[in-house]
Design an enzyme around this catalytic site. Structure first.
Site, PDB file in Angstrom:
ATOM      1  N   SER A   1       0.618  -3.631   0.949  1.00  0.00           N
ATOM      2  CA  SER A   1       1.266  -4.682   2.089  1.00  0.00           C
ATOM      3  C   SER A   1       0.658  -4.741   3.368  1.00  0.00           C
ATOM      4  O   SER A   1       0.816  -5.429   4.314  1.00  0.00           O
ATOM      5  CB  SER A   1       2.829  -4.264   2.226  1.00  0.00           C
ATOM      6  OG  SER A   1       2.948  -2.944   2.826  1.00  0.00           O
TER       7      SER A   1
ATOM      8  N   LYS B   1       4.389  -0.231   7.907  1.00  0.00           N
ATOM      9  CA  LYS B   1       4.436  -1.448   8.665  1.00  0.00           C
ATOM     10  C   LYS B   1       3.955  -1.721   9.864  1.00  0.00           C
ATOM     11  O   LYS B   1       4.095  -0.682  10.560  1.00  0.00           O
ATOM     12  CB  LYS B   1       5.738  -2.471   8.223  1.00  0.00           C
ATOM     13  CG  LYS B   1       6.259  -2.265   7.117  1.00  0.00           C
ATOM     14  CD  LYS B   1       5.758  -3.391   5.975  1.00  0.00           C
ATOM     15  CE  LYS B   1       6.373  -3.021   4.639  1.00  0.00           C
ATOM     16  NZ  LYS B   1       5.569  -3.883   3.693  1.00  0.00           N
TER      17      LYS B   1
END
Length: 174
Positions: free
Chosen positions: A41, A82
């Site tokens: 991701s 993230k």
């Protein structure tokens, strides 16, 4: 007399070694941590298989936009990594793949905008004591667009540096 001096030196050397070992253990368990990334991701910034050094226990201490942070994912409880794209009070939107914070387009050279062309999101205002996080691989990232902002108290670490990279191994297929 020589033996007594030798024993004192040995004790001092042992004490110094013990202090170093204790310091390393404290740093490793309380200050710095290492993790191996299991998700794509954050590609191309952080690749699956990369080993990272993290500053532990960040909580609300000095988290700012563009920091790469870890936390327990609300979607499955696994460790997630993230990028912080907005902090409390900021207004976040995506307009045709372009991230905007407070109405200003954010330059994100690490994002493949073509892969998310036509994507719209928000706008939403980030609540107090939270951060809005997104993966750099927007097409494959499950992030604050899905589970909402993350409480800063749940941030467990901030990226310091990459210890090893698997990015080169993934170029050209896998």
């Amino acid at each position: 007399m020589q033996r007594a001096i030798g024993r004192r030196r040995n004790r001092k050397a042992f004490l110094a070694a013990a202090i170093v070992v204790i310091a390393v253990v404290v740093v490793r368990t309380q200050v710095i941590d290492s993790v191996t990334v299991t998700s794509d991701s954050m590609e191309p910034t952080v690749c699956r298989g990369d080993t990272l050094a993290l500053a532990r226990g960040q909580g609300s201490q000095g988290i700012s936009r563009d920091d790469i942070v870890t936390f327990s994912s609300p979607s499955d409880g696994d460790l997630a990594i993230k990028r912080v794209v907005a902090t409390a009070g900021h207004r976040v939107a995506i307009k045709d793949a372009q991230l905007e914070v407070d109405g200003i387009a954010v330059d994100e050279p690490y994002v493949d905008h073509a892969s998310i062309d036509g994507v719209y999101f928000g706008p939403v205002t980030v609540p107090a004591d939270t951060v809005f996080v997104m993966g750099d691989n927007r097409e494959r990232s499950i992030d604050s667009r899905v589970y909402g902002p993350i409480p800063v108290s749940q941030v467990t670490g901030r990226l310091l540096w990459r210890l090893s990279s698997a990015c080169e191994d993934q170029v050209g297929g896998s």
